[in-house]
Scaffold this active site. Structure first.
Site, short mmCIF file in Angstrom:
data_model
loop_
_atom_site.label_atom_id
_atom_site.label_comp_id
_atom_site.label_asym_id
_atom_site.label_seq_id
_atom_site.Cartn_x
_atom_site.Cartn_y
_atom_site.Cartn_z
CG ASP A 1 -0.03 7.32 -1.31
OD1 ASP A 1 -0.69 7.36 -1.35
OD2 ASP A 1 1.87 7.47 -0.46
CD GLU B 1 -2.93 4.74 -1.76
OE1 GLU B 1 -3.51 5.77 -1.92
OE2 GLU B 1 -3.19 4.75 -0.56
CD GLU C 1 -2.05 1.40 2.76
OE1 GLU C 1 -2.03 2.65 3.02
OE2 GLU C 1 -2.26 0.34 3.60
CG ASP D 1 -6.46 1.88 3.16
OD1 ASP D 1 -5.54 2.81 3.14
OD2 ASP D 1 -6.17 2.29 4.54
#
Length: 237
Positions: free
Chosen positions: A57, A129, A53, A126
């Site tokens: 991101d 990502e 994650e 999340d």
């Protein structure tokens, strides 16, 4: 973590859905292991999806930044920052995750499962990502780029249009009508490019005078850019 035959079949369906075939299915599986599971089982943090994650991101922000830079050269830094924020915010990512059905692939702890974790926006955002991070690790930046744009391009477009819609046309109209009620007109002066990738050129006209010219990927964008140029011209006089 051991992957059962049932889980492998489930992940195969996901790969078909996203049109990406993983070289290492373990990386794909890890993208869906929520920290609630590893916490309950007292497993090391490397077994859940948080590191993916974190990476995803960063890849997501770079991809959206690059896309805006290459495709919207009439946006300034502040506008690109705002549009990127609207695109990568939790509601946008959660919506995209729901459209892909990512909640069905999550592996959650019992507590999170019992409290509806599969549908929580924060968890879905999340997870998306983490999936992006997994695609980047297993494939490459180009594959991650194509995947991100395929699921978020419309969000970007709506964010760009929203940026313009909330700004310059209304401000110009209100500014001019303080002194005169004459109508503000927007005229398309030129269109370039193929039908699927047109660029529009628009003049904003008031009292038979061209106050500003704008360029955009849609008529709306070009009108807002023209209104912005007009405001800068008027206020600079």
């Amino acid at each position: 973590m051991y992957i059962s035959k049932e889980r492998l079949l489930q992940l195969e369906k996901l790969q078909e859905k996203i049109k990406i075939q993983f070289s290492d299915v373990n990386i794909l599986n890890q993208a869906f292991i929520h920290p609630s599971l590893t916490n309950e089982k007292d497993c090391p943090h490397q077994d859940n999806n948080q590191r993916l994650e974190f990476l995803g991101d960063a890849v997501l922000e770079l991809v959206i930044s690059e896309y805006l830079y290459k495709n919207y050269n009439f946006l300034n830094e502040g506008q690109m920052t705002k549009i990127r924020a609207l695109t990568v915010c939790e509601p946008s990512l959660a919506k995209a995750a729901r459209q892909l059905g990512l909640g069905d692939y999550l592996i959650l702890g019992k507590g999170e499962e019992n409290t509806g974790g599969r549908q929580k926006s924060s968890i879905l955002a999340d997870t998306l990502e983490a999936l992006i991070g997994a695609i980047y690790v297993d494939k490459n930046y180009g594959t991650a780029y194509d995947f991100i744009i395929s699921i978020l391009e419309m969000v970007i477009l709506k964010s760009v249009e929203g940026e313009w819609d909330t700004d310059y046309k209304t401000a110009l109209q209100e500014f001019l009508q303080k002194s005169d009620a004459d109508r503000v007109l927007y005229r398309v002066t030129k269109e370039t490019g193929p039908d699927h990738d047109k660029v529009f050129y628009v003049d904003v006209v008031w009292k038979n005078e061209v106050l500003g010219t704008g360029v955009g990927k849609s008529k709306k964008q070009a009108e807002q850019q023209a209104a912005k140029a007009a405001l800068e011209k008027i206020k600079g006089q």
